[in-house]
Motif scaffolding. Structure first.
Motif, PDB file in Angstrom:
ATOM      1  N   ALA A 105     -20.664 -70.590  24.616  1.00 12.49           N
ATOM      2  CA  ALA A 105     -19.661 -71.637  24.372  1.00 12.49           C
ATOM      3  C   ALA A 105     -20.263 -73.040  24.376  1.00 12.49           C
ATOM      4  N   THR A 106     -21.174 -73.301  25.314  1.00 12.30           N
ATOM      5  CA  THR A 106     -21.694 -74.665  25.468  1.00 12.30           C
ATOM      6  C   THR A 106     -22.865 -74.977  24.539  1.00 12.30           C
ATOM      7  N   VAL A 107     -23.736 -73.991  24.317  1.00 17.17           N
ATOM      8  CA  VAL A 107     -24.930 -74.249  23.506  1.00 17.17           C
ATOM      9  C   VAL A 107     -24.691 -73.933  22.034  1.00 17.17           C
ATOM     10  N   PHE A 108     -23.977 -72.845  21.752  1.00 20.37           N
ATOM     11  CA  PHE A 108     -23.806 -72.415  20.374  1.00 20.37           C
ATOM     12  C   PHE A 108     -22.376 -72.586  19.871  1.00 20.37           C
ATOM     13  N   ARG A 109     -21.534 -73.233  20.672  1.00 24.43           N
ATOM     14  CA  ARG A 109     -20.163 -73.555  20.268  1.00 24.43           C
ATOM     15  C   ARG A 109     -19.361 -72.321  19.857  1.00 24.43           C
ATOM     16  N   GLU A 110     -19.601 -71.207  20.563  1.00 27.89           N
ATOM     17  CA  GLU A 110     -18.825 -70.011  20.289  1.00 27.89           C
ATOM     18  C   GLU A 110     -17.448 -70.129  20.926  1.00 27.89           C
ATOM     19  N   ARG A 111     -16.455 -69.554  20.267  1.00 28.62           N
ATOM     20  CA  ARG A 111     -15.085 -69.612  20.773  1.00 28.62           C
ATOM     21  C   ARG A 111     -14.932 -68.676  21.963  1.00 28.62           C
ATOM     22  N   VAL A 112     -14.303 -69.177  23.011  1.00 23.65           N
ATOM     23  CA  VAL A 112     -14.034 -68.375  24.209  1.00 23.65           C
ATOM     24  C   VAL A 112     -12.542 -68.043  24.218  1.00 23.65           C
ATOM     25  N   SER A 113     -12.227 -66.758  24.224  1.00 26.50           N
ATOM     26  CA  SER A 113     -10.830 -66.358  24.227  1.00 26.50           C
ATOM     27  C   SER A 113     -10.236 -66.514  25.618  1.00 26.50           C
ATOM     28  N   ALA A 114      -8.911 -66.486  25.677  1.00 26.74           N
ATOM     29  CA  ALA A 114      -8.235 -66.567  26.973  1.00 26.74           C
ATOM     30  C   ALA A 114      -8.626 -65.387  27.861  1.00 26.74           C
ATOM     31  N   ARG A 115      -8.795 -64.210  27.253  1.00 30.58           N
ATOM     32  CA  ARG A 115      -9.195 -63.028  28.012  1.00 30.58           C
ATOM     33  C   ARG A 115     -10.573 -63.224  28.630  1.00 30.58           C
ATOM     34  N   GLN A 116     -11.540 -63.736  27.836  1.00 28.53           N
ATOM     35  CA  GLN A 116     -12.884 -63.977  28.353  1.00 28.53           C
ATOM     36  C   GLN A 116     -12.870 -65.016  29.473  1.00 28.53           C
ATOM     37  N   LEU A 117     -12.074 -66.094  29.290  1.00 27.61           N
ATOM     38  CA  LEU A 117     -12.010 -67.130  30.302  1.00 27.61           C
ATOM     39  C   LEU A 117     -11.422 -66.600  31.603  1.00 27.61           C
ATOM     40  N   ALA A 118     -10.380 -65.783  31.494  1.00 24.29           N
ATOM     41  CA  ALA A 118      -9.775 -65.204  32.695  1.00 24.29           C
ATOM     42  C   ALA A 118     -10.767 -64.286  33.401  1.00 24.29           C
ATOM     43  N   GLY A 119     -11.444 -63.432  32.629  1.00 24.58           N
ATOM     44  CA  GLY A 119     -12.437 -62.545  33.222  1.00 24.58           C
ATOM     45  C   GLY A 119     -13.568 -63.314  33.879  1.00 24.58           C
ATOM     46  N   LEU A 120     -14.007 -64.404  33.229  1.00 26.32           N
ATOM     47  CA  LEU A 120     -15.076 -65.232  33.793  1.00 26.32           C
ATOM     48  C   LEU A 120     -14.663 -65.823  35.138  1.00 26.32           C
ATOM     49  N   LEU A 121     -13.432 -66.322  35.216  1.00 30.44           N
ATOM     50  CA  LEU A 121     -12.958 -66.941  36.456  1.00 30.44           C
ATOM     51  C   LEU A 121     -12.843 -65.919  37.582  1.00 30.44           C
ATOM     52  N   VAL A 122     -12.362 -64.710  37.244  1.00 32.28           N
ATOM     53  CA  VAL A 122     -12.229 -63.666  38.270  1.00 32.28           C
ATOM     54  C   VAL A 122     -13.608 -63.236  38.769  1.00 32.28           C
ATOM     55  N   ALA A 123     -14.552 -63.001  37.832  1.00 29.99           N
ATOM     56  CA  ALA A 123     -15.901 -62.592  38.225  1.00 29.99           C
ATOM     57  C   ALA A 123     -16.586 -63.680  39.042  1.00 29.99           C
ATOM     58  N   THR A 124     -16.384 -64.941  38.660  1.00 28.24           N
ATOM     59  CA  THR A 124     -16.985 -66.052  39.403  1.00 28.24           C
ATOM     60  C   THR A 124     -16.421 -66.124  40.815  1.00 28.24           C
ATOM     61  N   ALA A 125     -15.112 -65.872  40.951  1.00 28.38           N
ATOM     62  CA  ALA A 125     -14.511 -65.854  42.290  1.00 28.38           C
ATOM     63  C   ALA A 125     -15.133 -64.753  43.142  1.00 28.38           C
ATOM     64  N   GLY A 126     -15.363 -63.578  42.534  1.00 31.03           N
ATOM     65  CA  GLY A 126     -15.997 -62.493  43.272  1.00 31.03           C
ATOM     66  C   GLY A 126     -17.408 -62.842  43.704  1.00 31.03           C
ATOM     67  N   LEU A 127     -18.174 -63.466  42.810  1.00 29.85           N
ATOM     68  CA  LEU A 127     -19.533 -63.880  43.158  1.00 29.85           C
ATOM     69  C   LEU A 127     -19.521 -64.942  44.253  1.00 29.85           C
ATOM     70  N   ALA A 128     -18.514 -65.827  44.221  1.00 24.43           N
ATOM     71  CA  ALA A 128     -18.408 -66.846  45.265  1.00 24.43           C
ATOM     72  C   ALA A 128     -18.158 -66.203  46.632  1.00 24.43           C
ATOM     73  N   VAL A 289     -12.142 -55.207  24.529  1.00 18.50           N
ATOM     74  CA  VAL A 289     -11.745 -55.562  23.170  1.00 18.50           C
ATOM     75  C   VAL A 289     -10.278 -55.218  22.971  1.00 18.50           C
ATOM     76  N   PRO A 290      -9.415 -56.215  22.661  1.00 21.57           N
ATOM     77  CA  PRO A 290      -7.998 -55.906  22.472  1.00 21.57           C
ATOM     78  C   PRO A 290      -7.783 -55.037  21.248  1.00 21.57           C
ATOM     79  N   PRO A 291      -6.763 -54.169  21.288  1.00 25.25           N
ATOM     80  CA  PRO A 291      -6.501 -53.294  20.136  1.00 25.25           C
ATOM     81  C   PRO A 291      -6.078 -54.092  18.915  1.00 25.25           C
ATOM     82  N   VAL A 292      -6.477 -53.618  17.756  1.00 26.37           N
ATOM     83  CA  VAL A 292      -6.112 -54.265  16.495  1.00 26.37           C
ATOM     84  C   VAL A 292      -4.718 -53.803  16.109  1.00 26.37           C
ATOM     85  N   THR A 293      -3.818 -54.763  15.902  1.00 31.64           N
ATOM     86  CA  THR A 293      -2.428 -54.413  15.611  1.00 31.64           C
ATOM     87  C   THR A 293      -2.063 -54.614  14.147  1.00 31.64           C
TER      88      THR A 293
END
Length: 321
Positions: A105-128, A289-293
């Protein structure tokens, strides 16, 4: 995904989870920087002799080797040599997943989905939570070293993704991984010579009580943890969507923690177990990966190859060790 393929994915997770115990056995004899050099030299020599270099941009291949091969294992082995438990190391190394999202996201300007952001925050809390517990036990410095190893793995992930995307045609992922192993031996051997010194290097090859178990651990790391497991994982990833295969990698810290508890007596308190659950849940949720609808037009074969190349790089195997 057929049952036999699921069983193969479980076997790969088992092999990678036990890999941390093999590393711990080798570190009882060899200093950490030398051990990294030995591990990759044993892979690099036959690679140079037998495997043609994949036609990917050289800068990204070198970046893959420096991040995944050099920085990840430099800090991981250093932390484990300083006393960081192998089971917990298999868990904290999963920090590579949120680090990969952040780098993209920061170096290559890739889009971060809400799902990825939520997972990142939960994993970071666990590491903390895990880090807080380690700080209370005066083991915070080795914890930070394993986190640095996770960052190195993330650098390797994004470099691998760009190597695949920048290739004229889709490269063999196993060949890319093997050529990545050509990068670490020289810098790690030089670092070992300067930091650990010729006397420690020579003494590590003297037979003793830990010598043969250390060699067995090194052989396991190279033959089983790297070549066999990576080959099987690559085979699975080539036959199934990354989102179907990748979640099996989250069994690696489960195997690492349980096997270390059984075989070495590693003990985790309630807070560390809660942190472990948060890390695993966060990484699983963020990589799902969310299901394709909706129906979409079929992509051309060239578009499929480009999409698969980018997907294979961003969904790198977790927890190899």
């Amino acid at each position: 995904m057929p049952l036999k393929h699921r069983l193969l994915a479980l076997v790969v997770a088992l092999m990678w989870g036990l890999n941390f115990l093999a590393i711990d056995a080798s570190l009882q004899q060899f200093p950490p920087f030398l051990l990294v050099a030995l591990r990759f030299t044993l892979i690099a020599v036959p690679t140079l002799l037998l495997i043609p270099r994949p036609q990917v941009p050289l800068r990204w291949l070198i970046g893959y080797g420096l991040g995944f091969g050099t920085l990840q294992f430099l800090f991981l082995y250093w932390a484990m040599a300083a006393g960081f438990p192998p089971g917990l190391a298999s868990l904290v190394l999963q920090s590579s997943a949120p680090f990969t999202v952040l780098l993209g996201a920061t170096v290559f300007r890739e889009r971060v989905s809400a799902r990825q952001l939520a997972g990142l925050l939960v994993a970071t809390a666990g590491l903390a939570v895990v880090g807080w517990q380690q700080a209370a036990q005066a083991a915070f410095a080795p914890f930070l070293l394993v986190l640095a190893g996770g960052l190195g793995w993330a650098i390797g992930n994004v470099s691998n993704a760009r190597a695949a995307a920048g290739a004229a045609r889709r490269p063999n992922p196993l060949h890319v991984a093997m050529w990545m192993s050509v990068v670490p031996p020289v810098p790690m051997a030089l670092l070992s010579l300067v930091v650990e010194g010729p006397e420690a290097i020579a003494a590590s090859f003297a037979p003793g009580p830990s010598f043969w178990p250390a060699l067995a651990g090194l052989a396991y790391t190279v033959l089983i943890g790297t070549l066999a497991a990576s080959g099987a994982w690559t085979w699975l990833m080539s036959r199934h969507p990354a989102g179907t295969v990748a979640p099996f990698s989250m069994l690696v810290p489960v195997v690492g923690l349980s096997s270390s508890a059984l075989l070495t007596g590693e003990d985790l308190g309630p807070a560390e177990l809660a942190g472990a659950a948060l890390v695993i849940a966060g990484v699983l949720w963020g990589s799902r990966v969310p299901p394709v609808t909706s129906r979409r037009p079929a992509a051309s074969s060239e578009q499929e190859r480009e999409r698969d190349a980018a997907g294979d790089g961003s969904q790198a195997p977790a927890g190899r060790g």
